[in-house]
Design an enzyme around this catalytic site. Structure first.
Site, short mmCIF file in Angstrom:
data_model
loop_
_atom_site.label_atom_id
_atom_site.label_comp_id
_atom_site.label_asym_id
_atom_site.label_seq_id
_atom_site.Cartn_x
_atom_site.Cartn_y
_atom_site.Cartn_z
CB SER A 19 -4.62 -0.46 14.27
OG SER A 19 -4.88 0.70 15.02
CG ASN A 20 -9.14 0.43 17.01
OD1 ASN A 20 -9.45 1.62 16.98
ND2 ASN A 20 -8.37 -0.09 17.97
N PRO A 21 -10.33 1.52 13.66
CG PRO A 21 -12.45 1.42 12.67
CD PRO A 21 -11.52 0.66 13.56
#
Ligand code: CTP
Length: 211
Positions: A19-21
């Protein structure tokens, strides 16, 4: 209108994902701003800690594939689709049914590209009536406007919001520095602004482009 927000999660096994922030805040600000202007809003959101705005139709999704389906469904009859979500560009080629165990040596994970939702919508409505206005976001750490222009062309967008996500950049922050680039090539650099103000400027531009 349709707005997407937040990250997607691409599972590797039952307890791990890529995923990513992304916090979802930019998409939530866009959805709230459209709602305040009287639009009927479908908000397609990945997993976020920040709460989504009230008064919109919320569709929660996890993976890029789920987001693609939800956005495509909501796009039918919509005037505009604004993709503020940070959709994962890759997903693990295989998803293990059970938790992956560690071994002695280095591990490899094979990744596959996910479907590009915006490019897919552009192709779907190619030359057909009822095409919604397509707005993308570009998160860049260098040559911000140049890369954003290239994305606008490649995905057939009407407008792109180029964000500088370098040090002190947009991820998770409540403010960001963006440049609007539209299909005519016009470029409008914005000062560092709260995301809700950027949201209103984006809708102002969408209205201009649709008239
Ligand atoms: N997007 C999409 N479908 C994907 C990936 C991204 O619709 N599978 C949308 C995003 O929501 C955003 C824009 O496309 O509006 C960002 O484009 P993308 O090519 O993903 O940007 P980057 O990941 O920054 O691309 P690159 O790795 O080429 O810099």
């Amino acid at each position: 209108v349709v707005v997407s927000a937040g990250p997607t999660r691409e599972p590797l096994d039952p307890v791990r994902f890529i995923s990513n922030p992304s916090s979802g805040r930019m998409g939530f600000a866009l959805a709230a701003a459209a709602r305040d202007r009287g639009a009927r809003v479908t908000l397609v959101a990945g997993p976020t800690e920040a709460p989504p705005p009230a008064g919109v139709e919320l569709v929660r999704v996890t993976t890029a594939e789920e987001m693609a389906r939800a956005v495509e469904t909501a796009a039918e009859g919509a005037r505009a689709v604004v993709m503020a979500a940070a959709v994962s560009d890759w997903k693990p080629a295989q998803v293990s049914a059970h938790k992956r165990k560690k071994h002695g040596g280095p591990e490899q994970v094979e990744l596959r590209r996910t479907k590009d939702i915006l490019a897919g919508l552009n192709a779907l409505y190619d030359g057909k009536p009822g095409r919604p206005l397509l707005v993308g976001f570009a998160a860049e750490t260098e040559r911000v406007v140049e890369y954003a222009r290239e994305k606008l062309e490649r995905k057939g967008l009407d407008l792109i919001v180029a964000n500088d996500v370098g040090p002190g950049g947009a991820f998770g922050a409540t403010a960001s520095r963006a440049t609007l680039v539209d299909r005519s090539g016009a470029e409008e650099p914005l000062p560092r602004l709260p995301k809700d103000e950027i949201a209103h400027l984006v809708w102002d531009r969408v209205i201009k482009l649709s008239s």
